[in-house]
Design an enzyme around this catalytic site. Structure first.
Site, mmCIF file in Angstrom:
data_model
loop_
_atom_site.group_PDB
_atom_site.id
_atom_site.type_symbol
_atom_site.label_atom_id
_atom_site.label_comp_id
_atom_site.label_asym_id
_atom_site.label_seq_id
_atom_site.Cartn_x
_atom_site.Cartn_y
_atom_site.Cartn_z
ATOM 1 N N GLU A 148 -5.660 -3.944 -0.909
ATOM 2 C CA GLU A 148 -5.995 -5.072 -0.038
ATOM 3 C C GLU A 148 -7.095 -5.966 -0.595
ATOM 4 O OE1 GLU A 148 -5.417 -1.994 0.854
ATOM 5 O OE2 GLU A 148 -4.617 -1.793 2.886
ATOM 6 N N LYS B 112 -14.913 16.787 10.161
ATOM 7 C CA LYS B 112 -15.995 16.822 11.161
ATOM 8 C C LYS B 112 -16.162 18.260 11.634
ATOM 9 C CE LYS B 112 -17.862 13.363 14.122
ATOM 10 N NZ LYS B 112 -17.657 12.238 14.995
ATOM 11 N N THR C 281 0.879 -1.175 0.000
ATOM 12 C CA THR C 281 0.000 0.000 0.000
ATOM 13 C C THR C 281 0.915 1.224 0.000
ATOM 14 O OG1 THR C 281 -0.038 0.143 2.396
ATOM 15 C CG2 THR C 281 -1.736 -1.215 1.377
ATOM 16 N N TRP D 241 -20.437 15.363 9.828
ATOM 17 C CA TRP D 241 -19.477 15.055 8.776
ATOM 18 C C TRP D 241 -19.742 15.874 7.511
ATOM 19 C CZ3 TRP D 241 -19.484 8.960 9.102
ATOM 20 C CH2 TRP D 241 -18.674 8.582 10.190
HETATM 21 P P1 ADP Z 1 -3.442 4.178 -1.933
HETATM 22 O O1 ADP Z 1 -4.479 5.219 -2.217
HETATM 23 O O2 ADP Z 1 -2.947 4.232 -0.529
HETATM 24 O O3 ADP Z 1 -2.431 4.139 -2.987
HETATM 25 P P2 ADP Z 1 -5.102 2.122 -2.923
HETATM 26 O O4 ADP Z 1 -4.714 2.379 -4.324
HETATM 27 O O5 ADP Z 1 -5.267 0.749 -2.471
HETATM 28 O O6 ADP Z 1 -4.089 2.756 -1.970
HETATM 29 O O7 ADP Z 1 -6.360 3.010 -2.631
HETATM 30 C C1 ADP Z 1 -7.531 2.533 -2.052
HETATM 31 C C2 ADP Z 1 -8.420 3.670 -1.692
HETATM 32 O O8 ADP Z 1 -8.657 4.522 -2.822
HETATM 33 C C3 ADP Z 1 -9.788 3.259 -1.250
HETATM 34 O O9 ADP Z 1 -9.784 2.862 0.098
HETATM 35 C C4 ADP Z 1 -10.586 4.526 -1.475
HETATM 36 O O10 ADP Z 1 -10.423 5.447 -0.421
HETATM 37 C C5 ADP Z 1 -9.946 5.111 -2.698
HETATM 38 N N1 ADP Z 1 -10.739 4.791 -3.891
HETATM 39 C C6 ADP Z 1 -10.516 3.836 -4.792
HETATM 40 N N2 ADP Z 1 -11.440 3.881 -5.772
HETATM 41 C C7 ADP Z 1 -12.286 4.892 -5.474
HETATM 42 C C8 ADP Z 1 -13.462 5.446 -6.086
HETATM 43 N N3 ADP Z 1 -13.945 4.993 -7.223
HETATM 44 N N4 ADP Z 1 -14.062 6.465 -5.465
HETATM 45 C C9 ADP Z 1 -13.574 6.964 -4.308
HETATM 46 N N5 ADP Z 1 -12.483 6.496 -3.685
HETATM 47 C C10 ADP Z 1 -11.842 5.475 -4.264
#
Ligand code: ADP
Length: 545
Positions: free
Chosen positions: A330, A437, A186, A442
């Site tokens: 994940e 918040k 990640t 929110w």
């Molecule tokens: P990182 O952002 O840390 O690189 P990831 O690529 O695994 O890790 O990102 C996952 C996160 O990206 C999700 O938990 C969510 O917050 C955000 N995310 C992914 N797809 C979407 C989407 N279509 N709309 C909003 N948020 C998204």
């Protein structure tokens, strides 16, 4: 009672079978790679299967075996696929490193994962050398991708590495489907990066789930271009699902600007592509600036961060169907896809547009929202809580962690805040760590950003929460203007944007502070970097208007 003896074959779900199937049944189907210099290299699934086996054989000869971790530092190309399958095929672990991360993070990740070999794009050799110098486990660097560019210093090219191999003495598979196939960390927006280990089984099931009609609807008739890099959460499964359906693949290499993507899409007849919103924004901007009104791209998956309404409208106007999807490293990574159900199709056009902005319904996972005490909330579209998931492609524990990442009752907390409506569509309102918040209530930063992104002068918008004496937190808005716009044209743009928002969202959601900056920082996976924006705010940057 059924008599004994009847049973199905025990056919382990290992990913080598996906490529073997593609080579056998779609052997002549093309895999097109664009090299960094813009030239195009054509090969096929038959070529890829052979090249991957040569990699396997050479690795074996060099003493690599099951469980060894082999890293890549590369853009999407035929060679990267050959290493990916060559490593996984013999039960070793393919660890994709993200070249956009800082050296410190890459060294940490390489050491943590126990990387032994590193296959790097020719143009990334300097970075590869720096990582290897700080990750002593990495004994060898091999360069991949364009063999003509040379200049690889002391490191051999893949073509040299596989000299003397013929692919014959190289059996693939034959191990447990629960063996680790791939590894992705990640991006560590909070704390150190954490390793997610995908198994052959989880990757295969994820590929099956995502290629189904209610997800990406992939077929042998598609021309698939994974714009999302192989190092960003498993190419969203496309390096598996593409071969699984036998579709032509177009691997775009490192140049992902609008012009490069457009040229490749039209030249190769790309029907399906996938990438983050910032990439597609660059693409539609390029087409708009040149007055190009149509594209041959039929479907595009937009995910990784919320897809703005303005982007959906721009892509649809070009004749492309937008598939909004949500996922995370994940989860292999796809978990939600916004493809319509009959009940959604029965809604008005405006309501359907609203649905398309949501992240979609569960694909291959089970999902729920819970309150702070872990109590499941109703799917009424208004209750908002923590999104939890479970499924065969969902993490159980991070690499090197002694404890499970799941709740006592077996759910994984995604760290996202969401509602679920009566159609089963999930709407992500924020990441838990980004949520604002204000006065105990929110504010969804995503909603504020989406509302402003429909303004014609706005290229990018990002909202962060900043401390406030009375309200606890208040939203602050950062705006990046469209390049053509002159900031000094006399208008009070901050007020213009506040008024614009006031007409579209609840008044108390309208940010008190609006700052216009030259460039909104983008992180390693192409998403807006809110951590950097918070740091910018902490540093006391002054409004530029
Ligand atoms: P990182 O952002 O840390 O690189 P990831 O690529 O695994 O890790 O990102 C996952 C996160 O990206 C999700 O938990 C969510 O917050 C955000 N995310 C992914 N797809 C979407 C989407 N279509 N709309 C909003 N948020 C998204």
């Amino acid at each position: 009672m059924l008599p004994m003896g009847g049973r199905m074959q025990d056919w382990p779900l290992t990913v080598d079978r996906l490529l073997d199937g593609a080579a056998q049944w779609h052997g002549a189907t093309e895999i097109v790679t664009r090299y960094p210099d813009g030239s195009v290299f054509r090969s096929s699934y038959a070529d890829l299967a052979l090249r991957a086996r040569l990699v396997s054989q050479a690795l074996r000869k060099a003493g690599v075996g099951q469980g060894d971790v082999i890293a890549t530092l590369a853009s999407n190309s035929l060679d990267h696929l050959a290493v990916w399958y060559g490593v996984m095929g013999i039960g070793a672990v393919c660890h994709t490193l993200n070249p956009r991360l800082h050296d410190d993070q890459l060294a940490y990740i390489a050491n943590h994962a126990g990387d032994r070999w590193l296959f790097a794009d020719g143009m990334l050799v300097a970075q590869a050398g720096r990582i290897a110098a700080r990750a002593p486990g990495i004994g060898t660097i091999v360069t991949i991708n364009d063999p003509r560019s040379g200049g690889f210093g002391e490191y051999p090219h893949l073509d040299e590495f596989i000299v003397g191999c013929d692919g014959a003495d190289c059996a693939w598979g034959g191990f447990d489907e629960r063996l680790t196939a791939g590894l992705c960390y990640t991006s560590g927006t909070t704390g150190d990066p954490k390793g997610v280990a995908y198994t052959h089984r989880s990757n295969t099931l994820h590929a099956m789930n995502t290629m189904a009609p209610d997800a990406f609807a992939l077929s042998a008739r598609d021309v698939i271009m994974p714009v999302v890099p192989m190092y960003h959460a498993n190419t969203w499964g496309l390096a598996f699902s593409g071969p699984a359906v036998g579709a032509k693949l177009v691997m775009p290499g490192p140049q992902l600007d609008g012009g490069s993507l457009h040229a490749l899409i039209e030249a190769e007849g790309v029907t399906f592509a996938a990438g983050v919103p910032t990439v597609w924004q660059g693409y539609v901007d390029h087409l708009r600036e040149r007055g190009i009104a149509r594209t041959s791209m039929q479907r595009v998956v937009v995910g990784g961060s919320a897809c703005p309404a303005s982007l959906i409208a721009a892509l649809e106007a070009l004749g492309t169907t937008v598939i909004h999807a949500w996922g995370m490293t994940e989860l292999s990574p796809v978990g939600l896809v916004a493809t319509p159900t009959p009940s959604v199709l029965a809604l008005s056009t405006d309501e359907q547009r609203e649905q398309a902005l949501k992240q979609g319904r569960p694909i291959g996972i089970d999902a729920r929202i819970v309150d702070e005490s872990g109590r499941a909330l109703s799917r009424d579209g208004s209750a908002v809580g923590h999104l939890e998931v479970r499924g065969p492609g969902v993490i159980e524990r991070y690499v090197g962690h002694a404890h499970s990442a799941l709740s006592d009752d077996g759910w994984f907390d995604t760290g996202d805040i969401a509602s679920i409506d009566r159609h089963g569509y999930v709407r992500i309102t924020d990441r838990a760590k980004d949520i604002i918040k204000s006065g105990g209530e929110w504010i969804s930063s995503v909603d504020v950003e989406n509302a402003l992104l429909t303004h014609p002068d706005v290229a990018l918008a990002a909202v962060i929460g900043i401390a406030h004496d009375k309200w606890g937190e208040r939203p602050k808005l950062y705006v990046q203007l469209r390049p053509s716009l002159d900031e000094g044209d006399g208008r009070d743009l901050a007020q213009v944007f506040r008024d614009y928002l006031a007409a579209r969202i609840a008044r108390w959601w309208v940010p008190d502070e609006v700052e216009i900056i030259g460039t909104i920082p983008i992180g390693a996976t192409g998403k807006i970097d809110k951590k950097a924006l918070r740091a910018l705010h902490e540093a006391g940057s002054q409004p530029a208007y």
